[in-house]
Design a protein around this motif. Structure first.
Motif, short mmCIF file in Angstrom:
data_model
loop_
_atom_site.label_atom_id
_atom_site.label_comp_id
_atom_site.label_asym_id
_atom_site.label_seq_id
_atom_site.Cartn_x
_atom_site.Cartn_y
_atom_site.Cartn_z
N LEU A 88 -10.91 87.24 24.07
CA LEU A 88 -10.08 88.27 23.74
C LEU A 88 -9.28 87.82 22.34
CD1 LEU A 88 -8.46 89.89 26.90
CD2 LEU A 88 -10.45 90.82 25.65
N GLY A 89 -9.80 88.20 21.25
CA GLY A 89 -9.09 87.59 20.16
C GLY A 89 -9.14 86.12 19.89
N LEU A 107 -6.07 96.58 30.07
CA LEU A 107 -5.69 95.86 31.55
C LEU A 107 -6.94 94.90 31.67
CD1 LEU A 107 -4.18 98.50 34.11
CD2 LEU A 107 -3.23 96.36 33.06
N LEU A 108 -6.58 93.61 32.20
CA LEU A 108 -7.79 92.87 32.62
C LEU A 108 -7.85 93.30 34.27
CD1 LEU A 108 -6.51 89.69 31.17
CD2 LEU A 108 -8.15 91.07 30.51
N PHE A 109 -9.35 93.08 34.55
CA PHE A 109 -9.49 93.28 35.84
C PHE A 109 -10.47 92.09 36.28
CE2 PHE A 109 -8.29 97.57 35.06
CZ PHE A 109 -8.24 97.92 36.38
N ALA A 139 -13.04 91.45 33.16
CA ALA A 139 -13.48 92.41 32.07
C ALA A 139 -12.01 92.87 31.73
CB ALA A 139 -14.37 93.34 32.76
N LYS A 140 -12.07 93.59 30.67
CA LYS A 140 -10.96 94.47 30.07
C LYS A 140 -11.35 95.85 30.11
CE LYS A 140 -10.48 94.95 25.50
NZ LYS A 140 -9.75 94.62 24.24
N SER A 141 -10.14 96.60 30.39
CA SER A 141 -10.64 98.12 30.56
C SER A 141 -10.27 98.63 29.10
CB SER A 141 -9.67 98.75 31.81
OG SER A 141 -8.15 98.63 31.27
N VAL A 164 -12.34 105.06 34.16
CA VAL A 164 -13.26 104.99 35.50
C VAL A 164 -13.66 103.70 35.24
CG1 VAL A 164 -15.24 105.96 36.21
CG2 VAL A 164 -13.58 107.60 34.88
N ILE A 165 -13.88 102.83 36.58
CA ILE A 165 -14.72 101.60 36.60
C ILE A 165 -15.84 101.73 37.24
CG2 ILE A 165 -14.23 99.34 37.67
CD1 ILE A 165 -11.23 100.05 38.07
#
Length: 343
Positions: free
Chosen positions: A125-126, A169-171, A163-165, A225-226
Motif C-alpha cells: 500500500l503506497g 479497510l484492511l481485512f 486485503a484492502k477493501s 461486499v466481500i
C-alpha cells in the motif's frame, strides 16, 4: 482489464473477452509443459508477472512474448508467489518459505529484501509493506527499497491472507475466520467478522479453508461486499441492510420524520436526531420536548405533536410558538408537510 479476464491453469495463461455479448476463450500466453503458472499480477508498466510451480517467476512484456524467467534461490516447488507494486514503481514478490524480494531496475533482476520466509501473504500500500503469518508486520520503505520504519504486531492467530477493501479497510483471513484490521499507532484493533443467515442470531463463518478475499461495492448502501473463495466454493458476505444506533434506548418508536438535510427525527417520548455519517451513526436529543407522538419537519422548521394535544413549533433549535388543540382531542398521532408547506 480492458474487458479482458486472464486466468492461469496447468496449460498456460488464457484470456476471456466478449465479442457481440458472447465470451470468447483464447490463448493469451502459451507456456512450456511443466511451468504451471500460478498467481498473476500486472504492474503499471503493463508487464505481466506470473509465479510458477517450480519457484521461478516469469515476466511477459507483451502477450506475444515468450517471457523472461527469474530463478529465485533453489527451484523449490511453491503453490503461490505473491506480487505487489509500491508507490515508487518497484515490484515486490513474496514466496512463502523463501522470503521477500524486489525487482531491481538497474540489474533487471530480483534481489532479496529480507528473510520473511514465515510470511504467508503480503499487501503493498503506497510505501508500506504489510506481511502476515505468525504475526503482522508493517514495513515502510523509500524509493530505493530501504527501510524507513517497521512495526511488528503480536497475535495469537495465524493469518494466511491480507486485503484492502474499497473503503480502505484492511481485512485478514485465517484458515476459517475473517477479521477487520484498524492500525492505531503501535497497536492494531481487530474485529472478527461473523455470519448471519437470519436476523435473529449470529453464526460462525462456515469456511474450512479461506484462499482469497476480494471486494466490490453494494450499490444499495455503498458498503463493501466481500467475496470469499475457499476450498468448497465462492461465497458473498455483506453488512446488514439494518443498522443499530448504539446508545439509543430500545423503546417503542412513536413517530419518525426525515429532515430536508437528511437527518432522521425519532421520538420515544423525547425527540432524538439521528445523524448518519456512513460508517458511524450517532444521535442527540432534539430540543426540550417530551410526550411527543407526531413529527413534521421542513427546511429548518420543526413541529411536534404531543400526547396532550399540544403542538410545539421550533425553528433552528428555538421555540417559536405553542398551539393548544386539546379541545379537539388528545394524542396527535400523525403530522406531515404538503408541497405547499402547509401541515
Amino acid at each position: 482489464d480492458d474487458n479482458t479476464i486472464l486466468l492461469a491453469n496447468d496449460t498456460g495463461i488464457h484470456s476471456i473477452t466478449y465479442v457481440d455479448g458472447q465470451p470468447v476463450v483464447g490463448d493469451f500466453i502459451k507456456t512450456e509443459e511443466g511451468h504451471y503458472p500460478t498467481m498473476l499480477f500486472k504492474d503499471t508498466k503493463d508487464r505481466l508477472w506470473a509465479g510458477q510451480m517450480d519457484g521461478t517467476i516469469r515476466m511477459f512484456e507483451s502477450n506475444n512474448s515468450t517471457g523472461k524467467i527469474f530463478t529465485i534461490g533453489k527451484r523449490n516447488k511453491t503453490t503461490h508467489s505473491y506480487f505487489g507494486e509500491d508507490a515508487f514503481g518497484t515490484v515486490w514478490a513474496l514466496i512463502p518459505g523463501l522470503g521477500m524480494y524486489y525487482f531491481d531496475q538497474s540489474s533487471q533482476d530480483f534481489k532479496r529484501f529480507e528473510d520473511h520466509r514465515n510470511a504467508r501473504h503480503f499487501l503493498v500500500l503506497g510505501d508500506e509493506l504489510w506481511l502476515v503469518g505468525d504475526n503482522i508486520k508493517k514495513i515502510t520503505v523509500d524509493s530505493m527499497g530501504k527501510v524507513k520504519a517497521r512495526n511488528t504486531y503480536a497475535t495469537d492467530l495465524r493469518f494466511k491472507y491480507i486485503a484492502k477493501s474499497s473503503s480502505e479497510l484492511l481485512f485478514l483471513a485465517t484458515e476459517t475466520q475473517i477479521y477487520s484490521l484498524n492500525p492505531d499507532g503501535k497497536k492494531v484493533k481487530m474485529k472478527r467478522v461473523f455470519g448471519s443467515s437470519d436476523p435473529h442470531r449470529v453464526e460462525e463463518l462456515p469456511y474450512e479453508s479461506i484462499n482469497h478475499l476480494d471486494f466490490t461495492l453494494n450499490e444499495m448502501n455503498l458498503n463493501d461486499v466481500i467475496w470469499v473463495s475457499h476450498n468448497k466454493g465462492l461465497c458473498l458476505l455483506w453488512s446488514s441492510f439494518f443498522q443499530n444506533v448504539t446508545g439509543l434506548g430500545h423503546n417503542n418508536v412513536l413517530a419518525l420524520s426525515t429532515t430536508s438535510n437528511g437527518e432522521i427525527l425519532v421520538t420515544h417520548g423525547p425527540v432524538h436526531d439521528i445523524l448518519n455519517q456512513g460508517n458511524s451513526i450517532s444521535f442527540r436529543e432534539e430540543n426540550d420536548v417530551n410526550n411527543i407522538t407526531g413529527l413534521a419537519s421542513n427546511k429548518g422548521e420543526y413541529w411536534y405533536g404531543s400526547a396532550t394535544g399540544i403542538v410545539y413549533h421550533y425553528r433552528n433549535g428555538r421555540s417559536v410558538k405553542t398551539i393548544d388543540l386539546s379541545e379537539r382531542g388528545s394524542t396527535i398521532f400523525f403530522m406531515s408537510f404538503d408541497r405547499q408547506g402547509d401541515i
